[in-house]
Design an enzyme around this catalytic site. Structure first.
Site, PDB file in Angstrom:
ATOM      1  N   ASN A 227     -41.675  47.388 -50.554  1.00 49.00           N
ATOM      2  CA  ASN A 227     -40.837  47.011 -52.350  1.00 49.00           C
ATOM      3  C   ASN A 227     -41.615  47.046 -53.312  1.00 49.00           C
ATOM      4  O   ASN A 227     -42.533  45.662 -53.274  1.00 49.00           O
ATOM      5  CB  ASN A 227     -39.949  45.375 -52.586  1.00 49.00           C
ATOM      6  CG  ASN A 227     -39.210  45.504 -53.464  1.00 49.00           C
ATOM      7  OD1 ASN A 227     -39.323  46.375 -54.057  1.00 49.00           O
ATOM      8  ND2 ASN A 227     -39.437  44.125 -53.595  1.00 49.00           N
ATOM      9  N   TRP A 228     -41.810  48.016 -53.424  1.00 43.68           N
ATOM     10  CA  TRP A 228     -43.498  48.097 -54.481  1.00 43.68           C
ATOM     11  C   TRP A 228     -42.796  47.243 -55.507  1.00 43.68           C
ATOM     12  O   TRP A 228     -44.188  46.884 -56.507  1.00 43.68           O
ATOM     13  CB  TRP A 228     -43.609  49.319 -54.422  1.00 43.68           C
ATOM     14  CG  TRP A 228     -44.468  50.104 -53.219  1.00 43.68           C
ATOM     15  CD1 TRP A 228     -44.863  49.731 -52.033  1.00 43.68           C
ATOM     16  CD2 TRP A 228     -45.114  51.693 -53.615  1.00 43.68           C
ATOM     17  NE1 TRP A 228     -45.449  50.623 -51.547  1.00 43.68           N
ATOM     18  CE2 TRP A 228     -45.639  52.228 -52.051  1.00 43.68           C
ATOM     19  CE3 TRP A 228     -45.007  52.815 -54.152  1.00 43.68           C
ATOM     20  CZ2 TRP A 228     -46.554  52.870 -51.305  1.00 43.68           C
ATOM     21  CZ3 TRP A 228     -45.088  53.792 -54.029  1.00 43.68           C
ATOM     22  CH2 TRP A 228     -46.105  53.680 -52.317  1.00 43.68           C
ATOM     23  N   LYS A 229     -42.270  46.812 -56.381  1.00 45.29           N
ATOM     24  CA  LYS A 229     -41.690  46.003 -57.711  1.00 45.29           C
ATOM     25  C   LYS A 229     -41.960  47.253 -58.900  1.00 45.29           C
ATOM     26  O   LYS A 229     -42.234  48.787 -58.243  1.00 45.29           O
ATOM     27  CB  LYS A 229     -42.512  45.204 -57.645  1.00 45.29           C
ATOM     28  CG  LYS A 229     -41.813  44.181 -56.122  1.00 45.29           C
ATOM     29  CD  LYS A 229     -42.021  43.002 -55.720  1.00 45.29           C
ATOM     30  CE  LYS A 229     -41.512  42.305 -54.594  1.00 45.29           C
ATOM     31  NZ  LYS A 229     -41.488  40.221 -54.824  1.00 45.29           N
TER      32      LYS A 229
ATOM     33  N   HIS B 248     -32.054  42.275 -55.568  1.00 43.16           N
ATOM     34  CA  HIS B 248     -32.701  41.402 -55.293  1.00 43.16           C
ATOM     35  C   HIS B 248     -33.338  39.859 -55.698  1.00 43.16           C
ATOM     36  O   HIS B 248     -32.777  40.524 -57.435  1.00 43.16           O
ATOM     37  CB  HIS B 248     -33.983  42.642 -55.264  1.00 43.16           C
ATOM     38  CG  HIS B 248     -35.665  41.610 -55.119  1.00 43.16           C
ATOM     39  ND1 HIS B 248     -36.456  41.327 -55.772  1.00 43.16           N
ATOM     40  CD2 HIS B 248     -36.166  41.702 -54.206  1.00 43.16           C
ATOM     41  CE1 HIS B 248     -37.181  40.562 -55.070  1.00 43.16           C
ATOM     42  NE2 HIS B 248     -37.582  40.887 -54.057  1.00 43.16           N
TER      43      HIS B 248
ATOM     44  N   GLU C  96     -35.423  39.044 -58.338  1.00 43.02           N
ATOM     45  CA  GLU C  96     -35.949  38.508 -59.367  1.00 43.02           C
ATOM     46  C   GLU C  96     -34.419  40.034 -60.157  1.00 43.02           C
ATOM     47  O   GLU C  96     -35.341  39.837 -61.354  1.00 43.02           O
ATOM     48  CB  GLU C  96     -37.216  39.567 -59.307  1.00 43.02           C
ATOM     49  CG  GLU C  96     -38.460  38.616 -58.444  1.00 43.02           C
ATOM     50  CD  GLU C  96     -39.527  39.723 -58.031  1.00 43.02           C
ATOM     51  OE1 GLU C  96     -39.535  41.266 -58.114  1.00 43.02           O
ATOM     52  OE2 GLU C  96     -39.735  39.659 -56.527  1.00 43.02           O
TER      53      GLU C  96
ATOM     54  N   GLU D 205     -34.155  36.825 -47.842  1.00 44.44           N
ATOM     55  CA  GLU D 205     -35.097  36.461 -48.596  1.00 44.44           C
ATOM     56  C   GLU D 205     -35.144  35.274 -49.502  1.00 44.44           C
ATOM     57  O   GLU D 205     -34.648  35.296 -50.605  1.00 44.44           O
ATOM     58  CB  GLU D 205     -35.735  37.691 -49.443  1.00 44.44           C
ATOM     59  CG  GLU D 205     -35.777  38.857 -49.115  1.00 44.44           C
ATOM     60  CD  GLU D 205     -36.639  39.972 -50.077  1.00 44.44           C
ATOM     61  OE1 GLU D 205     -37.369  40.598 -49.038  1.00 44.44           O
ATOM     62  OE2 GLU D 205     -36.289  39.857 -50.983  1.00 44.44           O
TER      63      GLU D 205
ATOM     64  N   GLY E  94     -43.984  36.421 -52.916  1.00 48.70           N
ATOM     65  CA  GLY E  94     -45.051  36.504 -53.205  1.00 48.70           C
ATOM     66  C   GLY E  94     -45.651  35.381 -53.193  1.00 48.70           C
ATOM     67  O   GLY E  94     -46.997  34.862 -53.791  1.00 48.70           O
TER      68      GLY E  94
ATOM     69  N   SER F  98     -43.115  36.897 -48.279  1.00 50.19           N
ATOM     70  CA  SER F  98     -44.542  36.980 -47.642  1.00 50.19           C
ATOM     71  C   SER F  98     -44.964  37.454 -46.319  1.00 50.19           C
ATOM     72  O   SER F  98     -45.708  36.723 -45.176  1.00 50.19           O
ATOM     73  CB  SER F  98     -45.392  35.091 -47.970  1.00 50.19           C
ATOM     74  OG  SER F  98     -45.614  35.106 -48.916  1.00 50.19           O
TER      75      SER F  98
ATOM     76  N   GLY G 130     -42.883  42.665 -49.836  1.00 48.98           N
ATOM     77  CA  GLY G 130     -43.654  43.489 -51.238  1.00 48.98           C
ATOM     78  C   GLY G 130     -45.168  43.512 -51.183  1.00 48.98           C
ATOM     79  O   GLY G 130     -46.066  44.971 -50.819  1.00 48.98           O
ATOM     80  N   GLY G 131     -45.831  42.365 -51.467  1.00 53.11           N
ATOM     81  CA  GLY G 131     -47.279  42.955 -51.257  1.00 53.11           C
ATOM     82  C   GLY G 131     -48.658  43.425 -50.260  1.00 53.11           C
ATOM     83  O   GLY G 131     -48.753  43.795 -50.553  1.00 53.11           O
TER      84      GLY G 131
END
Ligand code: PGA
Length: 253
Positions: A9-11, A95, A97, A167, A173, A212, A233-234
């Site tokens: 998930n590159w956001k 998600h 966010e 999640e 993150g 994470s 993500g990251g």
């Protein structure tokens, strides 16, 4: 046996050029990974270019969101049919966010998931509690409410295709991953809840862990019986790191 599914998930990160550059490095690194499903969700703007770069590879394309309507006066929105047009196979919905920053409700998530199924796409439905909810011992209650609400109306024949992502918000993150035991405890609870609702069909539903996930913790997480994949993500922004995650080593944690 559930086939593991590792999703990036590159956001709101990477331009079209950066997405193509990622694909050029990532695709050769994972071409041998034939026992897992590999998915990358770039921003909408990079879907077309990334899709072209991934064509013919074992890496599938996903969107990070979708609108539940097929077309019409919805300024700034993207429909399931538009994602099909770009050869997307999956879309992330709900998600945290989107839930916390843009006010998405379980009801919105349920409508999006249903619209994706209707268009032949697979939803990756995200759930997870906040730190406050965990500390107040409300994790199971929150997760249960999110499952019931976000999967409302899910038809029995779609069950096997569904992907859920647990999640915990406090792990996203932050570098603070849930321990494999904490994650497994919630995944087992989720599976049990799904079984009550869908019967034995729940055993086919893949439940990803997200929050994470990194090359150095993926093996222990993937060794848990109810963790069937990761939503990353990251660490998914870097082709080598995400390739290492795709090549997780089960049972050597
Ligand atoms: P993270 O993000 O891996 O950077 O914690 C996970 C996610 O939000 O899906």
């Amino acid at each position: 046996m559930r086939r593991p599914i590792l999703a990036a998930n590159w956001k709101m990160q990477k331009t079209t050029g950066e997405a193509a550059e990622f694909a050029a490095r990532f695709v050769p690194l994972v071409k041998d990974a034939d026992a897992v499903d590999i998915v990358v969700a770039p921003p909408f703007t990079a879907l077309d270019r990334l899709g072209q770069a991934l064509a013919g590879s074992n890496v599938a394309l996903a969107a990070q969101n979708v609108n539940a309507e097929e077309s019409g006066a919805f300024t700034g929105e993207i429909s399931p049919g538009m994602l099909v047009d770009l050869d997307c196979r999956y879309a992330i919905v709900g998600h945290s966010e989107r839930r916390t920053l843009y006010g998405e409700s379980d009801d919105d998530v349920a409508r999006k998931a249903a619209a994706l199924f209707a268009a032949g796409l697979t939803p990756i439905v995200c759930i997870g509690e906040s730190l406050e909810e965990r500390e107040a011992d409300r994790t199971f209650e929150v997760v249960e409410r999110q499952i019931d609400g976000s999967l409302a109306g899910l038809r029995a024949e779609s069950t096997a295709e569904l992907v859920l992502a647990y999640e915990p918000i406090w792990a996203i993150g932050t570098g603070r991953t849930a321990t494999p035991e904490i994650a497994q405890e919630v995944h087992a609870f989720v599976r049990d809840r799904l079984r009550r609702r869908f019967g034995a069909a729940a055993d086919a539903i893949r439940i990803q862990y997200g929050g994470s996930v990194k090359p150095d913790n993926v093996d222990a997480l993937m060794s848990q019986p109810d963790i069937d994949g990761a939503l990353v993500g990251g660490a998914s922004l870097d082709p080598e790191a995400f390739s290492r995650i795709v090549h997780f080593q089960q049972g050597t944690s």
